[in-house]
Design an enzyme around this catalytic site. Structure first.
Site: not given
Ligand code: GLU
Length: 510
Positions: A259-261, A264
């Protein structure tokens, strides 16, 4: 004739998993001499994000994934390729299903559906519940006509008959059989925006556009049985495309989907290009802007969920962004069913390899503007020699700049830690001896001559190799890093090297 399509929904920037889907479609199309279609599935007007379509086109272009037909191409024999522009077509097919009795009108309001969910545990709109709802199967026909004529909002639902075995043949997963009882009566069309839903539009378009293979992410596998039933209802089962559902991209660590998380948290991009969210202005980083080469990204992605059956990892081509070797090696039967772990370090490794492999002219084009910003304008030839010497030091493109810059800008300050560690009381005298040595060499001395002279001197006089070299390095680079000493001297030229050594002797005070 193979025809595949990449059919993203413009709901935001294209995720790296979506890029992999596009790439696999492209590799399959090219391997088979087929056609790659780009279709935009924008039937969910609530999730439409401005700029997303342009982003998709730009991302594919950057990666060298060429579109043969549809959006982003002038070739549009089955157009339009944007689903929001195909309303008339879908309306006709929705009507066909209703007339056949394969679909029906449903008038349930949001509140009524909510109430049903509360009253019936695990509510599903299907054969077991539809008679209790407000639809053209449960209401008297005059009432249905009245509701339709009065302009009441409705949806059209697919009538799924229970207790049927639905077979999905998947080129990667083999045969998957599920019972139709598990499916609900999916909404196919909404009168509110006069648009079909994904399922209907997707099937109608794949049929009309004569798509032969549907290669897409695993998240669409649960929709496949419904799609098979739709093909059947339309009478298109014989020309149904073959399915291939690609494995999930997994988080770098732990379980679950990338996921994008994760990006990040661990500091890596999950998008091909930088994306500026039009709603809040927030920026998500992209592979391009972080300094990845497109061929490194596509080579890395190709090996996520596919393998060539050999140990080969690099598929580089000096001419093409996506190598012909990769295209000929690619096949769906070497795609894996199990999830592919996203190994970010591997992406960097590929980039490091490709920085060595691409023509150095591309690196020149990349680095020239940053050098100009620093007021440095070397000739291409000089820059080329420097880049050829130092490019193995860069993992990402921005790593090149500090490795190149000191060749053109003499140090004015010296890295404090480096001085502390490498500049000793005796260093100036070593440097002085080296200056004398260099002064005796011809200005145009070759790389080998310089190397030989340095080593002969240090060994002959039994000077401490490490200390001497580190001292020279501090003088030439200003910090304890950079290319090998004789390479630096050769590229700087002997007079400039002498100047820098002299300057360090004068400037560095203990
Ligand atoms: N519009 C879907 C998506 O966003 C397409 C799925 C498919 O390929 O059928 O991925």
């Amino acid at each position: 004739m193979v025809r595949v399509r990449f059919a993203p929904s413009p709901t935001g920037p294209l995720h790296i998993g979506g890029v992999r889907t596009a790439l696999f479609n492209y590799l399959f199309a090219r391997h088979n001499g087929g056609t790659m279609v780009l279709r935009i599935e924008d039937t969910d007007s609530k999730r439409f994000v401005p700029g997303a379509e342009d982003y998709i086109i730009e991302a594919l272009r950057w990666l060298g994934i060429e579109i043969d037909e549809g959006i982003g191409s002038d070739n549009q024999p089955y157009g339009p390729y944007r689903q929001s522009e195909r309303r008339d077509i879908y309306r006709e097919y929705v009507q066909q299903l209703i007339e056949q009795g394969a679909a029906y009108y449903a008038f349930d309001t949001v509140e009524e559906l909510e109430q049903a969910r509360q009253e019936m545990p695990n509510f599903s709109y299907d054969a077991s519940t539809r008679s209790k709802m407000r639809n053209s199967l449960s209401l008297p026909s005059e009432e249905v006509t009245r509701l339709l004529e009065s302009g009441e909002e409705y949806v059209v639902r697919f009538k799924v008959d229970p207790d049927r075995e639905v077979e999905v043949d998947d080129l990667i997963r083999g045969k998957v059989v599920i019972s139709s009882t598990q499916l609900d009566d999916k909404v196919l069309y909404k009168s509110a925006d006069d648009l079909p839903t994904y399922h209907l539009a997707n099937i109608v378009d794949d049929h009309l556009m004569q798509i032969t293979h549907v290669i897409r992410g695993e998240e669409w596998l649960p929709s496949a049985p419904l799609h098979v039933l739709l093909y059947e209802a339309f009478g298109w089962k014989d020309s149904m495309p073959q399915f291939a559902h690609l494995s999930l991209l997994l988080k770098p660590q732990g379980s679950g989907k990338l996921s994008k998380r994760d990006g990040d948290k661990l500091g890596f991009p999950v998008f091909p290009l930088e994306w500026r969210n039009p709603e809040d202005g927030s920026i998500s980083m992209g592979y391009r802007e972080q300094g990845y080469l497109p061929e490194a990204v596509s080579n890395f992605l190709a090996l996520l969920g596919w393998n060539p059956g050999t140990d080969q990892e690099l598929f580089a081509d000096p001419q093409e962004p996506i190598s012909s070797e990769l295209i000929s090696a690619f096949s769906l039967d070497r795609c894996s069913k199990s999830g592919a772990r996203f190994d970010f370090e591997k992406a960097k490794w590929f980039n490091h390899q490709y920085i060595q492999l691409i023509p150095v002219e591309r690196l020149i084009t990349y680095i020239r503007p940053s050098l100009t910003e620093h007021g440095v304008n070397p000739t291409d030839e000089h820059l080329r020699d420097v880049l050829l010497t130092i490019r193995d030091k860069a993992q990402l493109l921005p790593d090149l700049l500090p490795e190149v810059l000191y060749f053109f800008v003499a140090p004015t300050e010296y890295d404090a830690k480096g001085v502390k560690k490498h500049w000793k009381a005796e260093t100036p005298s070593y440097l002085q001896q080296m200056i004398t040595l260099l002064e005796e060499l011809p200005c145009e001395a070759s790389l080998d001559t310089i190397e030989q002279a340095l080593y002969d001197k240090i060994n002959g006089d039994e000077l401490p190799m490490g200390k001497v070299m580190n001292g020279i390095r501090m003088a030439l680079v200003g910090a304890p890093r950079g290319a090998r000493i004789h390479e630096i001297i050769y590229l700087l030229g002997i007079p400039e090297s002498i100047r820098r050594m002299q300057h360090a002797i004068d400037e560095i005070k203990l």
